[in-house]
Design a protein around this motif. Structure first.
Motif, PDB file in Angstrom:
ATOM      1  N   TRP A 110      28.470  -9.709  -5.625  1.00 38.68           N
ATOM      2  CA  TRP A 110      27.104 -10.138  -5.373  1.00 38.68           C
ATOM      3  C   TRP A 110      26.093  -9.117  -5.872  1.00 38.68           C
ATOM      4  CZ3 TRP A 110      25.526 -14.658  -2.743  1.00 38.68           C
ATOM      5  CH2 TRP A 110      26.586 -15.468  -2.291  1.00 38.68           C
ATOM      6  N   GLY A 111      25.020  -9.633  -6.454  1.00 36.77           N
ATOM      7  CA  GLY A 111      23.864  -8.797  -6.704  1.00 36.77           C
ATOM      8  C   GLY A 111      23.141  -8.541  -5.388  1.00 36.77           C
ATOM      9  N   ALA A 112      22.217  -7.573  -5.414  1.00 32.93           N
ATOM     10  CA  ALA A 112      21.502  -7.188  -4.190  1.00 32.93           C
ATOM     11  C   ALA A 112      20.373  -8.157  -3.840  1.00 32.93           C
ATOM     12  CB  ALA A 112      20.946  -5.784  -4.326  1.00 32.93           C
ATOM     13  N   GLY A 113      20.048  -9.057  -4.759  1.00 36.86           N
ATOM     14  CA  GLY A 113      19.020 -10.049  -4.477  1.00 36.86           C
ATOM     15  C   GLY A 113      17.649  -9.636  -4.985  1.00 36.86           C
ATOM     16  N   PHE A 120      19.930 -14.634  -5.018  1.00 33.01           N
ATOM     17  CA  PHE A 120      21.113 -13.809  -5.268  1.00 33.01           C
ATOM     18  C   PHE A 120      21.933 -14.401  -6.407  1.00 33.01           C
ATOM     19  CE2 PHE A 120      21.141 -11.002  -1.621  1.00 33.01           C
ATOM     20  CZ  PHE A 120      20.492 -11.709  -0.622  1.00 33.01           C
ATOM     21  N   GLU A 149      25.116 -20.669   9.603  1.00 29.53           N
ATOM     22  CA  GLU A 149      23.801 -20.112   9.950  1.00 29.53           C
ATOM     23  C   GLU A 149      23.887 -18.636  10.323  1.00 29.53           C
ATOM     24  OE1 GLU A 149      20.897 -21.626   9.778  1.00 29.53           O
ATOM     25  OE2 GLU A 149      21.601 -23.634   9.287  1.00 29.53           O
ATOM     26  N   LEU A 195      27.839 -13.508   8.489  1.00 30.59           N
ATOM     27  CA  LEU A 195      27.842 -14.818   7.858  1.00 30.59           C
ATOM     28  C   LEU A 195      29.258 -15.221   7.492  1.00 30.59           C
ATOM     29  CD1 LEU A 195      24.812 -14.237   5.481  1.00 30.59           C
ATOM     30  CD2 LEU A 195      24.893 -15.991   7.245  1.00 30.59           C
ATOM     31  N   GLN A 205      25.307  -9.005   6.743  1.00 36.67           N
ATOM     32  CA  GLN A 205      24.000  -8.803   6.114  1.00 36.67           C
ATOM     33  C   GLN A 205      23.087  -8.075   7.090  1.00 36.67           C
ATOM     34  OE1 GLN A 205      21.714 -12.343   4.966  1.00 36.67           O
ATOM     35  NE2 GLN A 205      21.036 -11.279   3.122  1.00 36.67           N
ATOM     36  N   TYR A 210      31.005 -12.298   5.596  1.00 34.61           N
ATOM     37  CA  TYR A 210      30.082 -11.325   5.031  1.00 34.61           C
ATOM     38  C   TYR A 210      29.229 -10.755   6.157  1.00 34.61           C
ATOM     39  CZ  TYR A 210      30.935 -13.124   0.275  1.00 34.61           C
ATOM     40  OH  TYR A 210      31.500 -13.483  -0.923  1.00 34.61           O
ATOM     41  N   GLN A 238      18.168 -17.771  -0.509  1.00 38.03           N
ATOM     42  CA  GLN A 238      18.140 -17.571   0.931  1.00 38.03           C
ATOM     43  C   GLN A 238      16.680 -17.550   1.387  1.00 38.03           C
ATOM     44  OE1 GLN A 238      19.891 -13.876   2.398  1.00 38.03           O
ATOM     45  NE2 GLN A 238      20.352 -14.789   4.367  1.00 38.03           N
ATOM     46  N   GLY A 294      17.041 -17.646   6.963  1.00 37.89           N
ATOM     47  CA  GLY A 294      18.087 -18.636   6.717  1.00 37.89           C
ATOM     48  C   GLY A 294      19.348 -18.039   6.140  1.00 37.89           C
ATOM     49  N   HIS A 295      20.222 -18.902   5.671  1.00 36.08           N
ATOM     50  CA  HIS A 295      21.465 -18.464   5.072  1.00 36.08           C
ATOM     51  C   HIS A 295      21.464 -18.818   3.591  1.00 36.08           C
ATOM     52  CE1 HIS A 295      22.037 -22.656   6.318  1.00 36.08           C
ATOM     53  NE2 HIS A 295      22.845 -22.764   5.290  1.00 36.08           N
ATOM     54  N   PRO A 296      22.288 -18.153   2.795  1.00 40.12           N
ATOM     55  CA  PRO A 296      22.310 -18.457   1.365  1.00 40.12           C
ATOM     56  C   PRO A 296      22.741 -19.893   1.111  1.00 40.12           C
ATOM     57  CG  PRO A 296      23.391 -16.361   1.807  1.00 40.12           C
ATOM     58  CD  PRO A 296      23.164 -17.020   3.135  1.00 40.12           C
ATOM     59  N   PHE A 344      27.657 -21.691   3.398  1.00 35.88           N
ATOM     60  CA  PHE A 344      27.462 -20.702   4.452  1.00 35.88           C
ATOM     61  C   PHE A 344      27.076 -21.357   5.770  1.00 35.88           C
ATOM     62  CE2 PHE A 344      27.613 -16.477   2.565  1.00 35.88           C
ATOM     63  CZ  PHE A 344      27.578 -16.768   1.213  1.00 35.88           C
ATOM     64  N   GLN A 392      18.701  -6.789   3.613  1.00 30.63           N
ATOM     65  CA  GLN A 392      19.681  -6.296   2.640  1.00 30.63           C
ATOM     66  C   GLN A 392      20.488  -7.435   2.024  1.00 30.63           C
ATOM     67  OE1 GLN A 392      19.763  -2.883   1.905  1.00 30.63           O
ATOM     68  NE2 GLN A 392      17.936  -3.048   3.196  1.00 30.63           N
ATOM     69  N   GLY A 393      21.341  -7.078   1.096  1.00 27.81           N
ATOM     70  CA  GLY A 393      22.208  -8.055   0.463  1.00 27.81           C
ATOM     71  C   GLY A 393      23.428  -8.349   1.297  1.00 27.81           C
ATOM     72  N   LEU A 394      24.367  -9.053   0.680  1.00 28.40           N
ATOM     73  CA  LEU A 394      25.583  -9.477   1.368  1.00 28.40           C
ATOM     74  C   LEU A 394      26.689  -8.451   1.169  1.00 28.40           C
ATOM     75  CD1 LEU A 394      25.503 -13.209   0.293  1.00 28.40           C
ATOM     76  CD2 LEU A 394      25.021 -12.316   2.542  1.00 28.40           C
TER      77      LEU A 394
END
Lengths: 109, 115
Positions: A99-102, A88, B108, B91, B37, B35, A37, A41-43, B106, B41-43
């Protein structure tokens, strides 16, 4: 519950240095995916690993899936400014994607 | 378009108002995911659709959150009586596979700000 721990949370590197992020699952995974990501932006999907002990390469990126299918790593050789972003991992287990936290890759100026 | 489309891209609302966020997945993708976010932070998983049904709603944070999908395509995430803690990027993702094994594409995202 099922968890995927990802470390480190942040990594600061000089451009040209290597970068590695690690994911460790509390349960055996069917497969693991990696996403990138960019800031704002988006993943975006990078790769999926399915087999025990699998290693895949994409140019300067090397992805590994552990023998026990509980851990995985992403290694970037000779980082470039275009590598900046958050990486991620996401592991599949029991019809869930965990999911991992990144790990945020920051290139030092 | 070829990708996942989300609207609105930005939404600012007042606390207590309802909001609807829309996701138009890639044509032919049977699986759809929402999701959340928060900044940096994470997803956070919210809900998963397979076709029009939602086999996994486990991530919805409260009964103020609901989602539906019609015609196996467009999905709407509705947040009632918004609170400031609902502020985040929402997302949407879709995948071709009928399970969790496929690559997620995903959108935007929809950035929600609750004042």
């Amino acid at each position: 519950g099922q968890q995927v721990m990802q470390i480190p949370q942040y990594q600061h590197v000089q451009e040209g240095e290597d970068f590695t992020t690690y994911c460790n699952s509390s349960t055996t995974l069917s497969n693991i995916q990696w996403y990138k990501q960019r800031p704002g932006g988006h993943p975006v999907f990078l790769i999926q690993l399915v087999k025990s002990g699998e290693v895949k390469k994409q140019k300067r990126l090397t992805f590994q899936f552990g023998e026990a299918k509980k851990n995985s790593s992403l290694h970037i050789t000779a980082t470039q400014t275009t590598d900046v972003g958050t990486y991620f991992c996401a592991g599949q287990s029991n019809y869930q994607l965990i999911w991992g936290a990144g790990t945020k890759l920051i290139i030092k100026p | 378009g070829a990708g996942v489309s989300q609207s609105p891209s930005n939404k600012v609302t007042e606390k207590g108002k309802d909001v609807e966020l829309r996701c138009d997945p890639i044509s032919g993708h049977t699986a759809l995911y929402w999701y959340r976010q928060s900044l940096g932070q994470g997803l956070e998983f919210l809900i998963y659709f397979q076709g029009n049904s939602a086999p996994d709603k486990s991530g919805l944070p409260s009964d103020r959150f609901s989602a539906e999908r019609t015609g196996g395509s467009v999905s709407t995430l509705t947040i009632q009586r918004t609170q400031q803690e609902d502020s985040a990027v929402y997302l949407c993702a879709s995948s071709l596979e009928s399970s969790w094994t496929g690559e997620l594409f995903f959108g935007e995202g929809s950035r929600l700000t609750v004042l």
